[in-house]
Design an enzyme around this catalytic site. Structure first.
Site, PDB file in Angstrom:
ATOM      1  N   GLU A 109       0.816  -1.196   0.000  1.00  0.00           N
ATOM      2  CA  GLU A 109       0.000   0.000   0.000  1.00  0.00           C
ATOM      3  C   GLU A 109       0.858   1.258   0.000  1.00  0.00           C
ATOM      4  O   GLU A 109       1.930   1.294   0.591  1.00  0.00           O
ATOM      5  CB  GLU A 109      -0.914  -0.002   1.228  1.00  0.00           C
ATOM      6  CG  GLU A 109      -1.915  -1.120   1.117  1.00  0.00           C
ATOM      7  CD  GLU A 109      -2.853  -1.226   2.293  1.00  0.00           C
ATOM      8  OE1 GLU A 109      -4.002  -1.622   2.086  1.00  0.00           O
ATOM      9  OE2 GLU A 109      -2.440  -0.913   3.420  1.00  0.00           O
ATOM     10  N   CYS A 122       3.288   8.307   1.693  1.00  0.00           N
ATOM     11  CA  CYS A 122       3.863   7.317   2.597  1.00  0.00           C
ATOM     12  C   CYS A 122       4.126   6.049   1.781  1.00  0.00           C
ATOM     13  O   CYS A 122       3.203   5.440   1.253  1.00  0.00           O
ATOM     14  CB  CYS A 122       2.877   7.060   3.739  1.00  0.00           C
ATOM     15  SG  CYS A 122       3.474   5.882   4.938  1.00  0.00           S
ATOM     16  N   CYS A 129       7.062  -7.619   7.159  1.00  0.00           N
ATOM     17  CA  CYS A 129       8.207  -7.093   7.908  1.00  0.00           C
ATOM     18  C   CYS A 129       8.774  -8.234   8.741  1.00  0.00           C
ATOM     19  O   CYS A 129       8.010  -9.081   9.210  1.00  0.00           O
ATOM     20  CB  CYS A 129       7.738  -5.951   8.829  1.00  0.00           C
ATOM     21  SG  CYS A 129       9.077  -5.073   9.670  1.00  0.00           S
ATOM     22  N   CYS A 133       6.980  -5.352  16.055  1.00  0.00           N
ATOM     23  CA  CYS A 133       6.601  -4.286  16.979  1.00  0.00           C
ATOM     24  C   CYS A 133       5.145  -4.501  17.365  1.00  0.00           C
ATOM     25  O   CYS A 133       4.290  -4.717  16.508  1.00  0.00           O
ATOM     26  CB  CYS A 133       6.807  -2.924  16.331  1.00  0.00           C
ATOM     27  SG  CYS A 133       8.504  -2.716  15.773  1.00  0.00           S
ATOM     28  N   CYS A 136       2.014  -2.525  15.859  1.00  0.00           N
ATOM     29  CA  CYS A 136       1.987  -2.305  14.411  1.00  0.00           C
ATOM     30  C   CYS A 136       1.356  -3.496  13.709  1.00  0.00           C
ATOM     31  O   CYS A 136       1.783  -4.637  13.914  1.00  0.00           O
ATOM     32  CB  CYS A 136       3.409  -2.100  13.915  1.00  0.00           C
ATOM     33  SG  CYS A 136       3.530  -2.039  12.118  1.00  0.00           S
ATOM     34  N   CYS A 358      -1.199   5.417  10.356  1.00  0.00           N
ATOM     35  CA  CYS A 358       0.037   4.727  10.740  1.00  0.00           C
ATOM     36  C   CYS A 358      -0.271   3.383  11.362  1.00  0.00           C
ATOM     37  O   CYS A 358      -1.075   3.301  12.286  1.00  0.00           O
ATOM     38  CB  CYS A 358       0.794   5.506  11.808  1.00  0.00           C
ATOM     39  SG  CYS A 358       1.307   7.112  11.322  1.00  0.00           S
TER      40      CYS A 358
HETATM   41  N1  SAH Z   1       9.508   0.171   9.913  1.00  0.00           N
HETATM   42  C1  SAH Z   1       9.684   1.557  10.058  1.00  0.00           C
HETATM   43  C2  SAH Z   1       8.740   2.380   9.236  1.00  0.00           C
HETATM   44  C3  SAH Z   1       7.279   1.992   9.190  1.00  0.00           C
HETATM   45  S1  SAH Z   1       6.239   2.328  10.541  1.00  0.00           S
HETATM   46  C4  SAH Z   1       9.606   1.948  11.508  1.00  0.00           C
HETATM   47  O1  SAH Z   1       9.225   1.117  12.319  1.00  0.00           O
HETATM   48  O2  SAH Z   1       9.980   3.075  11.827  1.00  0.00           O
HETATM   49  C5  SAH Z   1       5.985   4.076  10.580  1.00  0.00           C
HETATM   50  C6  SAH Z   1       5.644   4.599  11.978  1.00  0.00           C
HETATM   51  O3  SAH Z   1       4.311   4.256  12.381  1.00  0.00           O
HETATM   52  C7  SAH Z   1       6.574   4.051  13.036  1.00  0.00           C
HETATM   53  O4  SAH Z   1       6.999   5.030  13.937  1.00  0.00           O
HETATM   54  C8  SAH Z   1       5.676   3.066  13.719  1.00  0.00           C
HETATM   55  O5  SAH Z   1       6.161   2.787  14.986  1.00  0.00           O
HETATM   56  C9  SAH Z   1       4.339   3.772  13.708  1.00  0.00           C
HETATM   57  N2  SAH Z   1       3.210   2.862  13.977  1.00  0.00           N
HETATM   58  C10 SAH Z   1       3.147   1.554  13.704  1.00  0.00           C
HETATM   59  N3  SAH Z   1       1.958   1.044  14.100  1.00  0.00           N
HETATM   60  C11 SAH Z   1       1.252   2.059  14.627  1.00  0.00           C
HETATM   61  C12 SAH Z   1      -0.073   2.167  15.180  1.00  0.00           C
HETATM   62  N4  SAH Z   1      -0.871   1.127  15.239  1.00  0.00           N
HETATM   63  N5  SAH Z   1      -0.479   3.374  15.598  1.00  0.00           N
HETATM   64  C13 SAH Z   1       0.325   4.453  15.500  1.00  0.00           C
HETATM   65  N6  SAH Z   1       1.578   4.405  14.977  1.00  0.00           N
HETATM   66  C14 SAH Z   1       2.042   3.230  14.540  1.00  0.00           C
HETATM   67 FE1  SF4 Z   2       8.054  -3.404  10.973  1.00  0.00          FE
HETATM   68 FE2  SF4 Z   2       5.888  -2.193  11.915  1.00  0.00          FE
HETATM   69 FE3  SF4 Z   2       8.016  -2.462  13.488  1.00  0.00          FE
HETATM   70 FE4  SF4 Z   2       8.091  -0.717  11.453  1.00  0.00          FE
HETATM   71  S1  SF4 Z   2       6.755  -0.603  13.243  1.00  0.00           S
HETATM   72  S2  SF4 Z   2       9.681  -2.235  12.016  1.00  0.00           S
HETATM   73  S3  SF4 Z   2       6.843  -1.853   9.931  1.00  0.00           S
HETATM   74  S4  SF4 Z   2       6.775  -4.149  12.646  1.00  0.00           S
END
Ligand code: SAH
Ligand code: SF4
Length: 393
Positions: A109, A122, A129, A133, A136, A358
């Site tokens: 996406e 974005c 991935c 995390c 996420c 996000c």
């Molecule tokens: N993998 C990279 C980039 C993608 S995520 C990273 O982790 O930085 C982009 C941002 O969105 C990151 O800061 C991530 O922590 C945040 N993010 C992920 N899931 C989220 C959620 N459910 N609500 C708000 N922010 C989120």
């Molecule tokens: Fe991967 Fe989501 Fe963690 Fe970014 S925030 S490194 S996309 S698992």
């Protein structure tokens, strides 16, 4: 060794089923080498580059500065490919999400977030991935594969197509900024991401400057310096916790590269200054990381780093084990960080009605009962365990 030096020798990308080769995603040098290898003049590369990346042409017949025989030969050998748009969704707030499919059936996406006189795209860097995390949604999906350079560049080109922004406008762009904050960890696909960003930055093409590109990393410390030296894009770091015990749990890559190492890499990130700060992303999770003490500790940790903090209210997804902090908690947290001298804007969720906010990418949008939610959470916990066993950090 052949006559070609290392930097000019390259393997052209495999042709598509129709036998033609996609030109998108080749560096200038590679494009030149490919044309020459196919009996075309070297100088054509610059013309073709202009048509592909400045004018947005996808049809060789439209490339009218090229002699007709050259156009015909190119059309027989090459294509300027775009991914298939599987879904094109528009939020009530104007945010737009494209679900894109590659020829092998994999989907990613890209999300466009318009503002009054500018807009941010974005971009995704991986299908899934390797990391997990906990807040996420992409983290529940295993890594399927890295995106190719062409697939990363194509997200920008496709957005430009849809926004009607060809030829590459100088001012007033609605696609003015790029953030590598979509699906995937960009520093785990560094080579392809770097090559793609060099194409996106090229002044005779898409021409989005490095100052308008931000790469977000969960903290792949060994790749950060190289990223700064070679690309010199803005850096965003997904911090999310102020002590290792909590960050180990929320952002498991912390078990490998703990907070102190991460912040050291930030301190020495090339090109950082008060005019060009590192963004620390901090997702606000109710009663998990959102106390005033956390805010004070965050300010202490950042001391000496030219930094700003981006507070991201948690965006829920099916089975997610957290709740969003209250507005009041976010406000108090932000005030403390701000008083310590760090700008701390709250990132307003955009496009959450189409699950484009996000961390929501690739989720589904059904409404669930409490029992269904519990079952989903159990499934997610199991998924993490399986994924971490199969793809250790
Ligand atoms: N993998 C990279 C980039 C993608 S995520 C990273 O982790 O930085 C982009 C941002 O969105 C990151 O800061 C991530 O922590 C945040 N993010 C992920 N899931 C989220 C959620 N459910 N609500 C708000 N922010 C989120
Ligand atoms: Fe991967 Fe989501 Fe963690 Fe970014 S925030 S490194 S996309 S698992």
């Amino acid at each position: 060794m052949g006559v070609l030096s290392h930097s000019t020798a390259f393997a052209p990308p495999p042709p598509r089923p129709d036998g033609r080769t996609n030109l998108v995603g080749l560096s200038r040098e590679e494009l030149e080498a490919l044309l020459v290898a196919n009996g075309l003049e070297r100088f054509r590369a610059r013309q073709v580059w202009h048509w592909i990346y400045h004018r947005g042409a996808t049809d060789f017949a439209a490339m009218t500065t090229l002699a007709k025989p050259a156009r015909e030969r190119m059309a027989a050998l090459f294509v300027v490919d775009r991914p298939t748009v599987v879904r094109d969704m528009k939020s009530v707030d104007g945010t737009r999400k494209w679900l894109l499919r590659s020829p092998d059936g994999q989907e990613v996406e890209a999300v466009h977030i318009p503002e009054e006189d500018r807009g941010t795209l974005c971009v995704s860097s991986q299908v899934g991935c390797t990391l997990t995390c906990r807040f996420c949604h992409t983290g529940t999906q295993r890594l399927v594969r890295n995106l190719e350079t062409a697939e990363i560049v194509a997200q920008v080109m496709l957005a430009r197509d849809h926004l009607g922004e060809w030829p590459s406008p100088k001012d007033g762009r609605m696609l003015s900024n790029v953030v590598l904050m979509g699906m995937g960890e960009p520093l785990y696909n560094y080579e392809n991401v770097a090559k793609a960003m060099k194409i996106v930055m090229d002044g005779e093409g898409i021409a989005i400057s490095k100052r308008k590109i931000t790469l977000s990393t969960s903290g792949v410390v060994p790749m950060m310096r190289r990223c700064g030296e070679e690309l010199n894009v803005n850096l965003a770091v997904s911090l999310h916790a102020v002590n290792d015990a909590l960050r180990d749990r929320l952002v498991p890559i912390n078990r490998k590269y703990p907070i102190a190492e991460l912040l050291d890499a930030c301190r020495t990130y090339p090109g950082t200054s008060n005019a060009r700060r590192i963004t620390f992303e901090y997702v606000m999770l109710k009663d998990v990381n959102d106390s005033p003490a956390d805010a004070r500790e965050l300010a202490r940790l950042l001391r000496g780093i030219p930094a700003k903090v981006n507070l991201i209210p948690f965006n829920p997804w099916p089975g997610s084990p957290f709740e969003r902090s209250t507005d009041r908690a976010i406000q108090t947290f932000g005030d403390i960080v701000n008083a310590a001298g760090y700008a701390s804007p709250v990132r307003t969720p955009r496009g959450d009605d189409i699950l484009a906010a996000c961390g929501q990418l690739r989720s589904d949008s059904q409404r669930k009962t409490a029992a269904e939610r519990h079952a989903e959470q159990q499934t997610v916990l199991k998924l993490y365990a399986e994924k971490e066993a199969a793809q250790p950090i």
